[in-house]
Write an enzyme that holds these catalytic residues in place. Sequence first.
Site, mmCIF file in Angstrom:
data_model
loop_
_atom_site.group_PDB
_atom_site.id
_atom_site.type_symbol
_atom_site.label_atom_id
_atom_site.label_comp_id
_atom_site.label_asym_id
_atom_site.label_seq_id
_atom_site.Cartn_x
_atom_site.Cartn_y
_atom_site.Cartn_z
ATOM 1 N N ARG A 166 58.786 41.439 66.825
ATOM 2 C CA ARG A 166 59.782 41.630 65.267
ATOM 3 C C ARG A 166 60.942 42.624 66.074
ATOM 4 O O ARG A 166 60.844 43.335 67.453
ATOM 5 C CB ARG A 166 59.177 42.441 64.379
ATOM 6 C CG ARG A 166 58.015 42.046 63.948
ATOM 7 C CD ARG A 166 56.738 42.884 62.535
ATOM 8 N NE ARG A 166 56.252 42.058 62.154
ATOM 9 C CZ ARG A 166 55.188 41.108 63.209
ATOM 10 N NH1 ARG A 166 55.078 40.943 64.018
ATOM 11 N NH2 ARG A 166 54.238 40.780 61.508
ATOM 12 N N HIS B 50 59.663 36.786 66.609
ATOM 13 C CA HIS B 50 59.756 35.230 67.744
ATOM 14 C C HIS B 50 61.008 34.930 68.311
ATOM 15 O O HIS B 50 61.389 33.644 68.619
ATOM 16 C CB HIS B 50 58.743 34.493 67.515
ATOM 17 C CG HIS B 50 57.109 34.685 67.554
ATOM 18 N ND1 HIS B 50 57.032 36.118 68.022
ATOM 19 C CD2 HIS B 50 56.006 34.421 66.554
ATOM 20 C CE1 HIS B 50 55.690 36.209 67.326
ATOM 21 N NE2 HIS B 50 55.471 35.382 66.756
ATOM 22 N N HIS C 50 51.501 32.410 72.156
ATOM 23 C CA HIS C 50 50.595 32.223 70.561
ATOM 24 C C HIS C 50 49.750 31.393 70.547
ATOM 25 O O HIS C 50 49.320 31.193 69.594
ATOM 26 C CB HIS C 50 52.099 32.459 70.130
ATOM 27 C CG HIS C 50 51.633 32.853 68.062
ATOM 28 N ND1 HIS C 50 50.873 33.015 67.879
ATOM 29 C CD2 HIS C 50 52.408 34.101 68.041
ATOM 30 C CE1 HIS C 50 50.605 33.590 66.612
ATOM 31 N NE2 HIS C 50 51.627 34.602 66.696
ATOM 32 N N ASP D 280 47.221 43.090 62.917
ATOM 33 C CA ASP D 280 48.310 42.540 62.949
ATOM 34 C C ASP D 280 48.921 42.961 63.966
ATOM 35 O O ASP D 280 50.139 43.688 63.032
ATOM 36 C CB ASP D 280 48.700 41.402 61.770
ATOM 37 C CG ASP D 280 50.330 40.652 63.027
ATOM 38 O OD1 ASP D 280 50.011 41.138 63.775
ATOM 39 O OD2 ASP D 280 51.307 40.229 61.263
ATOM 40 N N GLU E 151 48.480 38.591 71.870
ATOM 41 C CA GLU E 151 49.754 38.318 72.386
ATOM 42 C C GLU E 151 49.841 39.653 73.623
ATOM 43 O O GLU E 151 50.559 40.729 72.741
ATOM 44 C CB GLU E 151 50.739 38.437 71.370
ATOM 45 C CG GLU E 151 50.369 37.023 70.771
ATOM 46 C CD GLU E 151 50.521 36.991 69.109
ATOM 47 O OE1 GLU E 151 51.921 37.397 68.881
ATOM 48 O OE2 GLU E 151 50.303 36.923 68.346
#
Length: 352
Positions: free
Chosen positions: A82, A107, A177, A249, A316
């Site tokens: 972000r 992204h 990803h 997340d 990631e």
Amino acid sequence: MSIVKTSFGKLPDGAEVDLYTITNSRGASVSLMTLGGGVQSLKVPDKNGVLADVVLGFDEPKHYLNTDLGYQGLLVGRFANRIRDAKFSIDGAEYHTPQNQGSWTLHGGGRFSFSLWDVAETGENSVTFKKFSPDGEDGFPGNFTLTVKYTFTDDNVLRLEYSVLSDKKTVANPTNHAYFNLTGKADATIENHYLMIDADRFTETDADQLPTGELGDVAGTMMDFRKAHKIGDRIDEPFRAVIDGVGYDNNYCLNKSGREFAKAAVLFDEESGRKLEVYTDLPGIQVYCGGWLEKEGNPGKRENGKVIFRRGIALETQFYPDSVNFPDSFPFEYVMPNEEFKTVTEFRFSAE
């Protein structure tokens, strides 16, 4: 070792997507596609030597273009994760990037993931993808080239070597990803996988999961994976940095020193015996368990099932989210004009 090039199919606009499959001497394989330079399939053995596909994805290229299906296996650039308010500054100049999620950039706007990449080179056990982005594209400065070399070894190590060149000072935060499910089963979530993350801290976030600039301690919270435990043990606990009903997340701040190449995380499935160790030279790792995917299911692969809520985990490797707006407080590096920026991540598979 062998590499076989095949057609994966066509996109809605008629563009052809190629698939490059690297098979090692033990029969394990990885299939890489020109769409998004992505990992379409990764087959590794369990404790009995049985091969199964351990990454989520699709049998048809068109599904990879759907942003709601979570960037399955795709490379991400120019800047992963972000960027608050879709803007940042370099040396007093302000740059505006796409608002492709809420009021922020996710992204890099998605262009690198949802377009075709060139294959620059193939080796005995490697495929190198290349993507060029002109100065100002999606608001980012610099004529920018991202090259990613995938190497798959006889020891079932998938190595990703990222290289960036730009003619202007700019930013880069490339990642992959892929979503992993080590069971290889169509009906299994990742909640019974054991996870270890070598991190004492995480980036604090607001209600939109945008970094506040503060770091939180994992100790005594549901964020603590310093000792391996099942992902599902605490995934639904209320916590300030986790959105209710979504689960993990979050970016973890790795304990390693600077750009040291070291173990960041370990994922383990007890039933199959498959283990994945993640190594990187970057300071952070985003742990995402697919909590934004639809609970009733989406198109997946015939071989290993639908892509559903908590069906896989993305690990990631990255600079912290929104580092472009915290370059003095988060670990971060600019890409300098005509100086190569490099980073390496390895996914090491074994069975026990």
